[in-house]
Motif scaffolding. Structure first.
Motif, PDB file in Angstrom:
ATOM      1  N   PHE A   1      41.849  40.514  34.815  1.00 24.48           N
ATOM      2  CA  PHE A   1      40.992  39.373  35.120  1.00 24.48           C
ATOM      3  C   PHE A   1      39.876  39.192  34.094  1.00 24.48           C
ATOM      4  CE2 PHE A   1      42.710  40.574  39.374  1.00 24.48           C
ATOM      5  CZ  PHE A   1      43.612  39.526  39.443  1.00 24.48           C
TER       6      PHE A   1
ATOM      7  N   GLU B   1      43.455  41.460  43.227  1.00 20.55           N
ATOM      8  CA  GLU B   1      43.436  42.656  42.382  1.00 20.55           C
ATOM      9  C   GLU B   1      44.294  43.747  43.011  1.00 20.55           C
ATOM     10  OE1 GLU B   1      40.374  46.131  40.884  1.00 20.55           O
ATOM     11  OE2 GLU B   1      39.559  44.114  41.206  1.00 20.55           O
TER      12      GLU B   1
ATOM     13  N   GLU C   1      41.850  35.410  42.868  1.00 19.51           N
ATOM     14  CA  GLU C   1      42.377  36.629  42.251  1.00 19.51           C
ATOM     15  C   GLU C   1      42.758  37.639  43.327  1.00 19.51           C
ATOM     16  OE1 GLU C   1      39.128  37.820  39.818  1.00 19.51           O
ATOM     17  OE2 GLU C   1      39.308  36.137  38.428  1.00 19.51           O
TER      18      GLU C   1
END
Length: 396
Positions: free
Chosen positions: A105, A120, A118
């Protein structure tokens, strides 16, 4: 549409226009940028393609899912030939969730200014798409710090990023069982040696993480989808990342007026007469270094020679040795020779490269030629070729 297996589709593109990959490595047969789409309850795109090919890429996607949204984009690798379409994909699919690791990212923001939505993941994390389950394995420095691979445990498919990739566009067939793969094997060695070669230890670490995992398909981001030849490509990567080689000699030389070239011919003939069959010779000013590096990875021994130029080492040889030093190659033998008109420097400079950077095992006596071959330097060249051959033969 091109289905690989169990609603996993190939949506990649071919680049037959680019001359140099990364502005460095020749592409005589082009290159493919591979992307994959899993059509499940949740639609998942695995990597994108270089931005110049976004229009055909988008058409490939829409051919599979029509107007349906994409739920996830998995980013295994952030090099722009695979991540270049991220910003445009997000414009077409604004609610898409981008899956990557922490380092992904930061790079995505830096390259494209893309942030938000996002997901992760850490090593061993997973995502359910419905019938497909994706597991993520972090493989740092194969060959960037953010690299990872994605395993579809439902279909035993590995989305491997650049690992197991090779140069060469795909000429109709996508899966190896549909293709005559003869042209791809040396292009895999060249791709590995040119792009990944420095990172043998991280590659070994990645292979250990994947040891014992059942794989029916390996979907790399360049080259064919591996199915029939999975064991062969894994073995090739294992051997190359351990710097294992075949018996053979790479003789490369620089020459201005032919004297150094004549010495190289004498060395090659002596090595052949001593019993070595695999001998390849390259003029460093004529053959792109990409192919020389490939063969240094293939063969155990290297003999280099060049003239002195401007009281230093002939430029193209200096560049080649710098490139080889940057690959951190291990387990090799090296001999060298050089020529000069009035000021000797080449032989000392080649030895300096080896002493300070390459650290190959020196074999034979270096040969220094003043102006042209004499009976003594001719014999010394023969001795160098014979010494290298004897070193290799002793390992049989």
């Amino acid at each position: 549409m091109i289905e690989i297996t169990n609603k996993i589709y190939y949506v990649g593109v071919n680049d037959r226009n680019k001359n140099l990959f990364e502005g460095l490595w020749p592409l005589p047969n082009g290159v493919s940028y591979n992307s994959y789409l899993i059509d499940d309850d949740k639609v998942c795109l695995i990597d994108t393609v270089e931005v110049d090919f976004f229009v055909p890429f988008l058409k490939n996607i829409q051919e599979v899912i029509g107007d349906r949204p994409i739920d996830y984009l998995v980013v295994n690798h952030m090099e722009p030939d695979h991540s270049g379409s991220i910003a445009l994909i997000k414009k077409y699919y604004p609610n898409i969730q981008i899956v990557g690791n922490k380092k992904t990212f930061g790079m995505m923001s830096g390259f494209y200014g893309v942030e938000g939505n996002e997901v992760e993941v850490k090593n061993g994390d997973s995502i359910d798409l419905g019938s497909h389950k994706l597991n993520f394995v972090l493989t740092p420095m194969v060959h960037w710090p953010e690299t990872m691979v994605t395993l579809d445990t439902t279909s035993n498919v590995l989305f491997s990023g650049d690992a197991f990739g090779c140069f060469g566009a795909l000429n109709g067939g996508i899966i190896d069982s549909e293709i005559n793969c003869d042209t791809f094997w040396l292009e895999m060695v060249r791709y590995y040696s040119n792009i990944v070669g420095k990172y043998g230890t991280p590659v070994q670490n990645a292979l250990k993480k994947l040891a014992g995992v059942k794989l029916d398909y390996i979907c790399a981001t360049h080259g064919p989808v591996w199915h029939e030849y999975i064991n062969k490509v894994i073995d090739m990567y294992d051997r190359m990342s351990r710097y294992e080689t075949e018996e053979g000699i790479v003789i490369c030389y620089g020459t201005m007026y032919g004297n150094t070239e004549r010495a190289a011919e004498v060395i090659a003939r002596a090595a052949s007469q001593a019993g070595i069959k695999n001998i390849v010779m390259y003029n460093v000013s004529k053959t792109h270094h990409s192919y020389i590096i490939r063969d240094v990875f293939r063969y155990k021994a290297l003999i280099v020679g060049a003239p002195t130029y401007n009281t230093g080492l002939y430029h193209e040889m200096d560049v080649l040795l710098s490139e080889l030093a940057g690959k951190d190659i291990k387990n090799h033998y090296m001999g060298w020779f050089g020529s000069f008109g009035w000021a000797s420097k080449a032989v000392a400079e080649i030895q300096k490269w080896n002493d300070e950077h390459l650290h190959f095992e020196a074999v034979g006596e270096p040969v220094e030629i003043k102006q042209s071959l004499t009976s003594d330097t001719y014999a010394a060249c023969e001795a160098l070729g014979s010494a290298m051959a004897e070193k290799l033969i002793a390992e049989r």
